[in-house]
Design an enzyme around this catalytic site. Structure first.
Site, PDB file in Angstrom:
ATOM      1  N   CYS B  28       9.859  -5.499 -44.367  1.00 57.71           N
ATOM      2  CA  CYS B  28      10.654  -6.730 -44.304  1.00 57.71           C
ATOM      3  C   CYS B  28      12.086  -6.410 -44.689  1.00 57.71           C
ATOM      4  O   CYS B  28      12.352  -5.918 -45.797  1.00 57.71           O
ATOM      5  CB  CYS B  28      10.007  -7.761 -45.231  1.00 57.71           C
ATOM      6  SG  CYS B  28      11.103  -8.927 -46.004  1.00 57.71           S
ATOM      7  N   CYS B  31      13.465  -8.152 -47.766  1.00 57.59           N
ATOM      8  CA  CYS B  31      12.884  -7.609 -49.001  1.00 57.59           C
ATOM      9  C   CYS B  31      13.623  -6.341 -49.418  1.00 57.59           C
ATOM     10  O   CYS B  31      13.884  -6.112 -50.601  1.00 57.59           O
ATOM     11  CB  CYS B  31      11.410  -7.281 -48.803  1.00 57.59           C
ATOM     12  SG  CYS B  31      10.395  -8.705 -48.373  1.00 57.59           S
TER      13      CYS B  31
END
Lengths: 638, 103
Positions: B28, B31
């Site tokens: 991600c 993230c």
């Protein structure tokens, strides 16, 4: 391989150049009423319009008539003021048709010319049906503006398209008192639908002004009695969205007044089912009532129509389900008790229902309040939320008494149609006269299995479902018109293709106001340039405009991407997300690529815009992808 | 101090003092970016315990704490959830959050 670069002239500049060339051509040729100069789609954005130009020896009024497929019912005509040089907008052409246009001098000669148009829908005209009569609709058109990747279109009484924009302008289109219309620009500032501002334009496509706003534009605007514009906006550098309104000077674009709803609402309370911390209010309409000098805002995510004093900004009243929860778990789905006691209404009468996640509030001339009650979720208590198959939407009119704080439902339309008329988002009502209304349910959706759905149009279409829009007009409780089209459409409006005011003014349009400073990411990543060019598979390109630039590139799901503007030690980082968009409110999905909605898509095409405001000098444009800082080989000068 | 922890370690540590937990995925982009933000936060609040939990590797823990997506930040004080933020956060927002519950 170098990143492709393009400078895109502002549409106002391009329109001016085209207009100047047309006028020069008019001066060179011997264009007459019998042999006029004809320019189809002179202003580039309305392919069902043209401009014809010619000269007459005497000053004379000219009537132009776009002859209907059925005559005279389908005719669209307008008489222009006497002149010797005639530059006349032709609005209301049919698509994919050899249009016959009659040009008639007042008590004088007449000509019929043919203007051929292409199929502006590429075989995909969204019309399903139009049920009305020519006597009812006359030469009005029903305009619908898009909520998905369709484009704005207008239909006549037969359901023939007579107007179309080929650029993604959206949100509400309103006619101004001078005959022009305002509509959202096609210049996206930020997903999902925050636009640079508003265009003021003629229906032939000529844009006179772009009102740019630092916080962008969304959903709605309103012309004040003095001509200035109320425009819904936000602070794009703050943590919240869709919770501000500005008053904009119509001539200069200057912001004269700002309202921040956090100043008068209890933020975090009254949550609807679509509420989020960022989009806590979700303002989708504004209305000014001159009788009380007040503003009414529709807040979808608080199930509320909120009225404040124009001058002081103080809260007057709120139309909302006034439920208070004692259960701490549910407290924020309701209101504080003191808020209810001070600002909310008590229902009276036997047939009453609150509105939920409503849109498009308006005040009638006698002070009643109307809206499109989407009725999404249909309750404050999450345990009582209604599924789409059991739900409904409606137009509703409330009579309010602000002395004893009572509210009475005096009219509704749509509830009896149940889920078939249910739109979980967008839509509007229009007040024409007592008992005469438009109710536009533009967000109807069905799953691929044919079940009514509360998923928003762009998502359900992506998942293989089907979406529709139904526009109705009711006069004294009789259904006078029903337009059904494929797609979801934000609002419906009934307008005449020609106005009694401006239909075309020559000259260069103006770009007013200013863009805001694009929010940077506060954390930069210390990394030396690799010297490598951005990988070819990113298919990167850059479009520069007068006030911003946009990087277009395709990345892979899961990549960390940072766009950098660097000038010596100075570095401006902008984070480009490669994640699926998580949008609970999608009033306009026009700019959402399918992969934006697909969690499993590996490729993420991204268009990321940075405004030049706040930047000064020449910057190298670089891109960090995970652990490598790449060159684009491009610079931008601000 | 930033530590990546498994479910057992998380349960040992989140109940004591002020703890900022970051439920993340290695696949991600936001993230990954949040990881850099948390390094800045660590410099500003060296005493703060920052626990990183791999979302995919700890499904039961995520379910137990109602974490449905990533990145999700939960601020605990003595084991009590004080605030939850979803999506990538800017440094200023996290500083404000920590300052609010620090004392």
């Amino acid at each position: 391989m170098a990143v492709k670069y393009e400078f895109k002239e502002h549409i106002i500049e391009r329109q001016y150049q085209a207009e100047q060339e047309m006028l020069a051509e008019l001066e060179q040729g011997g264009y007459t009423l019998q042999n006029p100069l004809v320019k189809l789609n002179l202003y580039f954005i309305n392919p069902l319009s043209a401009v014809i130009a010619f000269k007459t020896e005497e000053e004379v009024a000219i009537t132009v008539t776009v002859l209907g497929k059925i005559r005279p019912q389908g005719n669209i005509y307008h008489t222009f003021a006497p002149a010797k040089t005639h530059v006349l907008p032709i609005v209301g052409l049919y698509s994919n048709y050899a249009n016959q246009v009659e040009i008639q001098a007042y008590r004088g000669e007449k000509a019929v010319i043919t203007i051929e148009t292409p199929d502006v829908f590429d075989g995909k005209d969204p019309i399903i049906s139009m049920d009305t009569t020519p006597e009812y609709l006359q030469d009005n058109l029903i305009f619908v503006t898009p909520a998905t990747d369709d484009l704005a279109v207008a239909y006549d009484y037969r359901g023939d398209a007579r107007w179309h924009l080929n650029v993604p302008c959206s949100f509400d289109m309103k006619r101004l008192r001078n005959g022009n219309v305002v509509i959202g620009t096609d210049r996206l500032l930020k997903l999902p639908y925050y636009m640079s501002g508003l265009y003021e334009m003629s229906l032939c496509g000529k844009i006179y002004k772009e009102f740019r706003l630092p916080g962008g534009y969304h959903h709605d605007s309103f012309e004040m009695p003095d001509g200035n514009l109320l425009i819904l906006t936000e602070d794009l550098t703050s943590e919240t969205v869709e919770d501000m309104c500005v008053l904009v000077d119509r001539e200069t674009g200057e912001i004269l007044k700002t309202w921040d709803y956090k100043d008068f609402m209890p933020v975090g309370y009254g949550r609807s089912g679509s509420w989020s911390e960022e989009d806590w209010f979700h303002n989708n309409a504004v209305w000014y009532d001159p009788n009380t000098n007040s503003l009414t805002f529709s807040g979808r995510h608080v199930n509320s129509m909120v009225n404040i004093d124009f001058d002081t900004g103080k809260l007057n009243w709120v139309i909302t389900d006034p439920q208070v929860f004692d259960d701490p778990e549910k407290e924020h789905y309701g209101w504080p008790r003191e808020f209810v006691e001070k600002y909310c209404f008590k229902p009276i009468g036997s047939n009453f229902g609150w509105q939920y996640e409503q849109h498009a509030n308006l005040i009638t001339p006698d002070g009643d309040v109307m809206c499109f009650d989407n009725h999404h979720y249909g309750a404050r208590d999450p345990e009582q939320y209604l599924p789409a198959k059991d739900n409904y939407s409606r137009g509703v009119r409330y009579h309010i008494n602000t002395k004893d704080m009572t509210i009475e439902q005096v009219w509704e339309y749509g509830k009896d149609r149940g889920a078939a008329f249910f739109s979980p988002y967008i839509c509007n009502v229009e007040f024409y006269n007592e008992g005469h209304y438009m109710v536009h349910s533009g967000g109807i959706a069905y799953t691929a299995e044919g079940e009514p759905s509360e998923m928003l149009g762009p998502m359900i279409r992506h998942l293989g479902g089907s979406i529709y829009s139904i526009t109705t007009e009711i006069d004294n409780n009789k259904l006078m018109l029903e337009l059904k089209v494929h797609g979801n459409y934000y609002r419906g409006e009934k307008l005449k293709p020609y106005s009694d005011g401006i239909n075309l003014e020559l000259g260069k349009g103006r770009i007013l106001g200013e863009m805001g400073v694009t929010k940077e990411f506060e954390t930069n990543i210390p990394m030396d340039p690799s010297g490598e060019m951005i990988p070819e598979k990113c298919e990167a390109s850059l479009t520069e405009e007068m006030d911003r630039f946009t990087l277009h590139a395709t990345f892979m799901k899961g990549q960390m991407v940072l766009l950098l503007l660097e000038q010596g030690e100075e570095s401006h980082p902008y984070f480009m997300s490669t994640s699926k968009g998580d949008f609970k409110a999608m009033c306009m999905g026009t700019f959402l690529d399918a992969s934006t909605l697909d969690e499993n898509a590996l490729k993420r095409p991204i268009n990321y815009s940075v405004n030049k405001a706040g930047l000064s000098g020449t910057y190298d444009i670089r891109v960090i992808i995970d652990d490598t800082k790449y060159e684009t080989g491009l610079q931008i000068t601000c | 101090m930033i530590q990546e922890v498994n479910a057992t370690e998380f349960k040992e540590k989140y109940g004591s003092g002020l703890v900022l937990s970051d439920f993340f995925s290695a696949t991600c982009g936001p993230c990954k970016m949040l990881g850099f933000v948390l390094k800045d936060i660590e410099k500003l609040f060296p005493e703060l315990s920052i626990l990183k939990v791999n979302f995919e590797a700890n499904p039961d823990l995520c379910k137990e704490f109602g974490v449905a997506g990533y990145p999700t930040i939960i601020l605990f004080k003595d084991g009590e959830e004080k605030k939850r933020l979803t999506g990538l956060q800017q440094k200023t927002a996290l500083v404000k959050l920590i300052e609010e519950f620090k004392s």
